[in-house]
Design an enzyme around this catalytic site. Structure first.
Site, PDB file in Angstrom:
ATOM      1  N   LYS A 291       5.331  -1.874   9.911  1.00 43.20           N
ATOM      2  CA  LYS A 291       5.194  -2.410   8.372  1.00 43.20           C
ATOM      3  C   LYS A 291       5.659  -3.696   8.283  1.00 43.20           C
ATOM      4  O   LYS A 291       4.872  -4.631   7.891  1.00 43.20           O
ATOM      5  CB  LYS A 291       5.553  -1.553   7.555  1.00 43.20           C
ATOM      6  CG  LYS A 291       4.909  -2.015   6.231  1.00 43.20           C
ATOM      7  CD  LYS A 291       3.203  -1.737   5.924  1.00 43.20           C
ATOM      8  CE  LYS A 291       3.115  -2.497   4.729  1.00 43.20           C
ATOM      9  NZ  LYS A 291       1.303  -2.697   4.877  1.00 43.20           N
TER      10      LYS A 291
ATOM     11  N   CYS B  34       6.452   0.434 -11.145  1.00 44.42           N
ATOM     12  CA  CYS B  34       7.739   1.074 -11.121  1.00 44.42           C
ATOM     13  C   CYS B  34       7.476   2.725 -11.354  1.00 44.42           C
ATOM     14  O   CYS B  34       6.323   2.821 -11.710  1.00 44.42           O
ATOM     15  CB  CYS B  34       8.563   0.897 -12.216  1.00 44.42           C
ATOM     16  SG  CYS B  34       9.135  -0.860 -12.089  1.00 44.42           S
TER      17      CYS B  34
ATOM     18  N   ASN C 144       7.127   0.721 -17.157  1.00 43.15           N
ATOM     19  CA  ASN C 144       6.421   0.153 -16.064  1.00 43.15           C
ATOM     20  C   ASN C 144       5.342  -0.641 -16.579  1.00 43.15           C
ATOM     21  O   ASN C 144       4.589  -0.246 -17.166  1.00 43.15           O
ATOM     22  CB  ASN C 144       5.933   1.610 -15.443  1.00 43.15           C
ATOM     23  CG  ASN C 144       5.007   1.247 -14.420  1.00 43.15           C
ATOM     24  OD1 ASN C 144       4.906   0.317 -13.585  1.00 43.15           O
ATOM     25  ND2 ASN C 144       3.691   1.887 -14.244  1.00 43.15           N
ATOM     26  N   GLY C 145       5.385  -1.857 -15.821  1.00 43.10           N
ATOM     27  CA  GLY C 145       4.070  -2.703 -16.288  1.00 43.10           C
ATOM     28  C   GLY C 145       4.843  -4.133 -16.426  1.00 43.10           C
ATOM     29  O   GLY C 145       5.996  -4.536 -15.987  1.00 43.10           O
TER      30      GLY C 145
ATOM     31  N   GLU D 254     -10.462 -10.261   9.299  1.00 41.64           N
ATOM     32  CA  GLU D 254      -9.847  -9.128   8.500  1.00 41.64           C
ATOM     33  C   GLU D 254     -10.625  -7.742   8.803  1.00 41.64           C
ATOM     34  O   GLU D 254      -9.702  -6.865   9.069  1.00 41.64           O
ATOM     35  CB  GLU D 254      -9.704  -9.369   7.083  1.00 41.64           C
ATOM     36  CG  GLU D 254      -8.967  -8.645   6.386  1.00 41.64           C
ATOM     37  CD  GLU D 254      -7.446  -8.081   6.831  1.00 41.64           C
ATOM     38  OE1 GLU D 254      -7.109  -8.954   7.733  1.00 41.64           O
ATOM     39  OE2 GLU D 254      -6.993  -7.378   6.318  1.00 41.64           O
TER      40      GLU D 254
ATOM     41  N   GLU E 178      -6.391  -2.139  14.453  1.00 42.96           N
ATOM     42  CA  GLU E 178      -5.137  -1.489  13.958  1.00 42.96           C
ATOM     43  C   GLU E 178      -5.223  -0.242  13.942  1.00 42.96           C
ATOM     44  O   GLU E 178      -4.383   0.771  14.333  1.00 42.96           O
ATOM     45  CB  GLU E 178      -4.766  -2.103  12.872  1.00 42.96           C
ATOM     46  CG  GLU E 178      -4.147  -3.428  12.708  1.00 42.96           C
ATOM     47  CD  GLU E 178      -3.486  -3.914  11.309  1.00 42.96           C
ATOM     48  OE1 GLU E 178      -4.127  -3.986  10.298  1.00 42.96           O
ATOM     49  OE2 GLU E 178      -2.319  -3.903  11.097  1.00 42.96           O
TER      50      GLU E 178
ATOM     51  N   TRP F 188      10.406  -1.519  -8.992  1.00 41.35           N
ATOM     52  CA  TRP F 188       9.629  -2.388  -8.169  1.00 41.35           C
ATOM     53  C   TRP F 188       9.587  -4.006  -9.062  1.00 41.35           C
ATOM     54  O   TRP F 188       8.711  -3.959  -9.698  1.00 41.35           O
ATOM     55  CB  TRP F 188       8.335  -1.810  -7.455  1.00 41.35           C
ATOM     56  CG  TRP F 188       7.557  -2.957  -6.900  1.00 41.35           C
ATOM     57  CD1 TRP F 188       6.675  -3.713  -7.242  1.00 41.35           C
ATOM     58  CD2 TRP F 188       7.735  -2.938  -5.296  1.00 41.35           C
ATOM     59  NE1 TRP F 188       6.071  -4.304  -5.862  1.00 41.35           N
ATOM     60  CE2 TRP F 188       6.897  -4.063  -5.095  1.00 41.35           C
ATOM     61  CE3 TRP F 188       8.674  -2.418  -4.253  1.00 41.35           C
ATOM     62  CZ2 TRP F 188       6.748  -4.205  -3.657  1.00 41.35           C
ATOM     63  CZ3 TRP F 188       8.507  -2.709  -3.074  1.00 41.35           C
ATOM     64  CH2 TRP F 188       7.602  -3.680  -2.792  1.00 41.35           C
TER      65      TRP F 188
ATOM     66  N   HIS G 215     -22.393 -19.663  20.869  1.00 38.12           N
ATOM     67  CA  HIS G 215     -21.807 -20.489  21.849  1.00 38.12           C
ATOM     68  C   HIS G 215     -20.968 -19.415  22.844  1.00 38.12           C
ATOM     69  O   HIS G 215     -20.165 -19.788  23.700  1.00 38.12           O
ATOM     70  CB  HIS G 215     -20.778 -21.369  21.301  1.00 38.12           C
ATOM     71  CG  HIS G 215     -21.228 -22.354  20.450  1.00 38.12           C
ATOM     72  ND1 HIS G 215     -21.865 -23.252  21.029  1.00 38.12           N
ATOM     73  CD2 HIS G 215     -21.259 -22.380  19.079  1.00 38.12           C
ATOM     74  CE1 HIS G 215     -22.554 -24.144  19.817  1.00 38.12           C
ATOM     75  NE2 HIS G 215     -21.981 -23.601  18.790  1.00 38.12           N
TER      76      HIS G 215
ATOM     77  N   LYS H  42      -8.623  -4.828  10.960  1.00 36.81           N
ATOM     78  CA  LYS H  42      -8.386  -3.498  10.269  1.00 36.81           C
ATOM     79  C   LYS H  42      -8.676  -2.558  11.190  1.00 36.81           C
ATOM     80  O   LYS H  42      -8.177  -1.493  11.286  1.00 36.81           O
ATOM     81  CB  LYS H  42      -9.171  -3.272   9.074  1.00 36.81           C
ATOM     82  CG  LYS H  42      -8.563  -4.012   7.612  1.00 36.81           C
ATOM     83  CD  LYS H  42      -7.151  -3.578   7.124  1.00 36.81           C
ATOM     84  CE  LYS H  42      -6.149  -3.949   7.877  1.00 36.81           C
ATOM     85  NZ  LYS H  42      -5.525  -5.270   7.460  1.00 36.81           N
TER      86      LYS H  42
ATOM     87  N   ARG I 171       6.533   4.161  -5.590  1.00 37.62           N
ATOM     88  CA  ARG I 171       6.165   3.171  -6.578  1.00 37.62           C
ATOM     89  C   ARG I 171       6.926   1.767  -6.675  1.00 37.62           C
ATOM     90  O   ARG I 171       6.768   1.106  -7.308  1.00 37.62           O
ATOM     91  CB  ARG I 171       6.029   3.828  -7.873  1.00 37.62           C
ATOM     92  CG  ARG I 171       4.886   4.862  -7.872  1.00 37.62           C
ATOM     93  CD  ARG I 171       4.903   5.509  -9.439  1.00 37.62           C
ATOM     94  NE  ARG I 171       4.417   4.575 -10.358  1.00 37.62           N
ATOM     95  CZ  ARG I 171       3.048   4.213 -10.561  1.00 37.62           C
ATOM     96  NH1 ARG I 171       2.241   5.050  -9.840  1.00 37.62           N
ATOM     97  NH2 ARG I 171       2.716   3.433 -11.583  1.00 37.62           N
TER      98      ARG I 171
HETATM   99  C1  AGP Z   1      -1.911  -6.098   8.621  1.00 39.25           C
HETATM  100  O1  AGP Z   1      -2.623  -5.006   8.434  1.00 39.25           O
HETATM  101  C2  AGP Z   1      -0.748  -6.127   9.573  1.00 39.25           C
HETATM  102  N1  AGP Z   1      -0.280  -4.853   9.590  1.00 39.25           N
HETATM  103  C3  AGP Z   1      -0.051  -7.193   9.884  1.00 39.25           C
HETATM  104  O2  AGP Z   1      -1.024  -8.082  10.858  1.00 39.25           O
HETATM  105  C4  AGP Z   1       0.711  -7.974   8.860  1.00 39.25           C
HETATM  106  O3  AGP Z   1      -0.286  -8.614   7.797  1.00 39.25           O
HETATM  107  C5  AGP Z   1       1.537  -9.346   9.518  1.00 39.25           C
HETATM  108  O4  AGP Z   1       2.524  -8.546  10.309  1.00 39.25           O
HETATM  109  C6  AGP Z   1       2.212  -9.875   8.419  1.00 39.25           C
HETATM  110  O5  AGP Z   1       3.053  -9.073   7.484  1.00 39.25           O
HETATM  111  P1  AGP Z   1       3.483 -10.015   6.312  1.00 39.25           P
HETATM  112  O6  AGP Z   1       2.271 -10.171   5.336  1.00 39.25           O
HETATM  113  O7  AGP Z   1       4.505  -8.879   5.741  1.00 39.25           O
HETATM  114  O8  AGP Z   1       4.457 -11.056   6.524  1.00 39.25           O
END
Ligand code: AGP
Length: 610
Positions: free
Chosen positions: A605, A2, A98-99, A483, A490, A74, A506, A487, A27
């Site tokens: 997001k 927060c 906050n905590g 992952e 993306e 938050w 394979h 990254k 935050r």
């Molecule tokens: C991750 O870097 C992405 N932007 C995306 O794959 C994300 O993880 C996915 O859309 C799922 O989102 P969520 O965890 O909010 O459900």
């Protein structure tokens, strides 16, 4: 996570507090509130939603007074609502926090037995009642805050005002950040420097275990035990933009470096180190549910799906339960065999991803028990679930998920250890060993971030023009390879693929030549020797090998072009460490390319379409 601010001076405090909160809104932003002392009494205004809702409320009911405290929330304990918003009032005191107060439950019980009327679900209100209790015994505000904090375990940055002391703010800190701002005839406090920058450049960073009393003319710092402290005054020369990102160039980089803190907060109050166990508190699952669980489904999208894949390793090996991992969007494309006896764990940073929400609803309709792992309290998925386990990473602003990923891993590992112990699969000794390893994790993550940053940046600079990058991992580090590739794709728009190391021969091995960096995850675990064979296969095809390996592994050094080292850790813990250089690699490649790191093209997001 927060944001808190405090002001004592000559000006009307409400506009200064709201301005400070706006700079701290990153935050948390599910509710906000102010408490202002007008010289005679404290008035409180709180509102659910973004800060503009609080502004509207203050516009409708102005708060005169030149001493006040403000909070943007938050949620960690109690859903976002006006009653759970800060400041919390008990008797003559108002408190912002906050905590996480770990022992809030026993303290609540004791206070309620003593007649305290606790109206919210928060841990913060408990602190307000403890201070009020001390005040009633006859101490002043400072002594009462000390007396209250002596009973509290956990993390806090608090600011407190008392009706009887209209010229003093008392603040204190342990494990949550708190900065004091020094002005002329006015003083400030805030969770972070941005809140203070428009008013002063002179700050004191309060240390753990310290309290401060702020008046218009003075700032006096002491320890919790009462010893006076001479603190260093620093002059800050950050621009407001830099300040918002705590000096980091992008939110993503800031969030990468926040991971040790996010892990500490996610584990806080849930590891019982004294008894070598996971406490059942706030896991979204209780002991009575355990015997009914016959099978586990882990359902998620994107990065959360990679966490789910690692979760399958945890659940299978630590609980012995048959476990499936499902892409949420695909689960609904089938007619999945799910029903009573199944525990469906829906994992989502935002808690709003439509694919995951719909999959969780389908599972619930079919009679499964649904447990949500989410980072945003009160979001749609935890709201519809039967139980909820919140990661406490704080708001993640960068579109590419980083700190929420490792917080999800921590949540899954905790759940698996909790279930494994109760199902008799894990001995008390093994459980205690895992709990201790988890408690060490944040320190190891800090070491990796600090120790590898420069090397990874150099590697990214050297390979910035690579058109394809391969990531290989085996076992628990296969999802980490996926992952790492996600990254990079993306945020840098470079073509990258993650493969199970053993699968490379394979087909994908055909892609390898001297223009292709191959990132191989070979930490010391059960898979290390087999993965070394795969590393050699890639090397023999001319691939430029970047190994992520446990420190002092000479064989890896001999066979690789570059080695990024992580400290030795139990197998279950390696993904938390191997993923960090991969996040940094993606970040620096993107930064060297000059892409929009925090808001990459075509992405959102939160994805609320199917
Ligand atoms: C991750 O870097 C992405 N932007 C995306 O794959 C994300 O993880 C996915 O859309 C799922 O989102 P969520 O965890 O909010 O459900």
């Amino acid at each position: 996570m927060c944001g808190i601010v405090g002001y004592v001076g000559k000006e009307d405090s409400a506009p200064i507090l709201i301005d400070g909160l706006r700079r701290l809104e990153y935050r948390g932003y599910d509710s906000a509130g102010l408490a202002v002392h007008d010289g005679e009494r404290i008035q409180v205004v709180r509102a659910v939603g973004k800060l503009r809702e609080l502004e509207k409320a203050v516009g409708a009911a102005p708060l005169p007074g030149s001493l006040g405290i403000g909070h943007t929330r938050w949620a960690t304990h109690g859903r976002p609502s006006e009653i759970n918003a800060h400041p919390h009032v008990a008797g003559k005191v108002a408190v912002i926090h906050n905590g996480i107060i770990e022992n809030h439950m026993p303290l609540r019980e004791r206070l309620e037995k003593g007649g305290s009327e606790i109206v919210s679900d928060t841990d913060t209100e408990i602190v307000a009642h403890l201070i009020d209790e001390q005040l009633r015994k006859g101490g002043d505000l400072l002594a009462s805050v000390r007396g209250a904090l002596a009973q509290v375990e956990g993390a806090y940055a608090i600011a407190v005002t008392s009706q009887d002391e209209p010229d003093r703010l008392v603040v204190a800190k342990s494990a949550s950040p708190l900065v004091l701002g020094l002005g002329e005839g006015e003083n400030f406090c805030g969770s972070d420097i941005p809140a203070l920058l428009p008013y002063t450049k002179r700050v004191i960073v309060l240390e753990d275990g310290q309290l401060a009393v702020l008046t218009r003319e003075t700032v006096e710092i002491s320890t919790l035990e009462g010893a006076p402290v001479e603190a260093e005054v620093r002059t800050i020369d950050w621009s407001p933009m830099m300040a918002e990102k705590a000096g980091y160039k992008h939110f993503m980089l800031k969030e990468i470096f926040e991971q040790p803190r996010a892990i500490e907060d996610t584990l806080r109050g849930r590891l019982d180190r004294e008894h070598g166990d996971i406490t059942g508190a706030e896991l979204g699952l209780a002991d009575e549910h355990v015997p009914g669980i016959e099978r586990v489904y882990l359902v998620a999208c994107g990065t959360s799906h990679h966490a789910a894949m690692a979760g399958r390793y945890y659940f299978e090996s630590l609980t012995g339960l048959p476990t499936s991992v499902e892409l949420a969007s695909e689960l609904r494309a089938r007619d999945p065999v799910i029903g009573p006896g199944d525990l469906v764990i829906a994992i989502s940073q935002s808690g709003e991803t439509l694919d995951t929400l719909m999959a969780a609803k389908l599972a619930k309709e079919k009679g499964a028990r649904v447990l949500a792992i989410a980072n945003v309290m009160g979001s749609a998925i935890p709201r519809m679930a039967d139980g909820e386990l919140y990661t406490r990473a704080g708001p993640e602003i960068g579109v590419a998920s980083t700190k929420c990923f490792t917080a999800q891993l921590a949540a899954l590992l905790m759940l698996a250890v909790y279930l494994g112990r109760r199902r008799g699969r894990l001995s008390p000794e093994r459980t205690a060993e895992l709990v201790e390893a988890m408690a060490r994790l944040s320190h190891q993550m800090r070491d990796v971030l600090q120790g590898t940053r420069q090397l990874v940046m150099n590697l990214a600079r050297r390979h910035v023009d690579a058109r394809d990058v391969l990531f290989l991992g085996r076992g628990l580090n296969f999802p980490i390879a996926l992952e790492g590739a996600l990254k990079l794709k993306e945020i840098s728009y470079v073509h990258a693929e993650g493969y199970a190391s053993g699968e490379m021969k394979h087909g994908p091995i055909a892609l390898i030549d001297s223009a292709v960096p191959v990132v191989v995850l070979v930490p010391q675990d059960e898979c290390r020797d087999k993965s070394m064979g795969n590393l050699q296969e890639a090397k023999a095809r001319g691939g430029r090998i970047i190994a992520i390996a446990t420190e002092s592994d000479d064989e890896v050094h001999q066979l690789s072009d570059d080695v990024v080292e992580i400290p030795a850790a139990g197998s279950e813990l390696t993904p938390f460490l191997t993923v960090l250089p991969l996040q940094l690699y993606a970040y620096y490649v993107a930064d060297f390319k000059g892409t929009d790191v925090d808001q990459p093209r075509n992405l959102a997001k939160t994805v609320t379409v199917e």
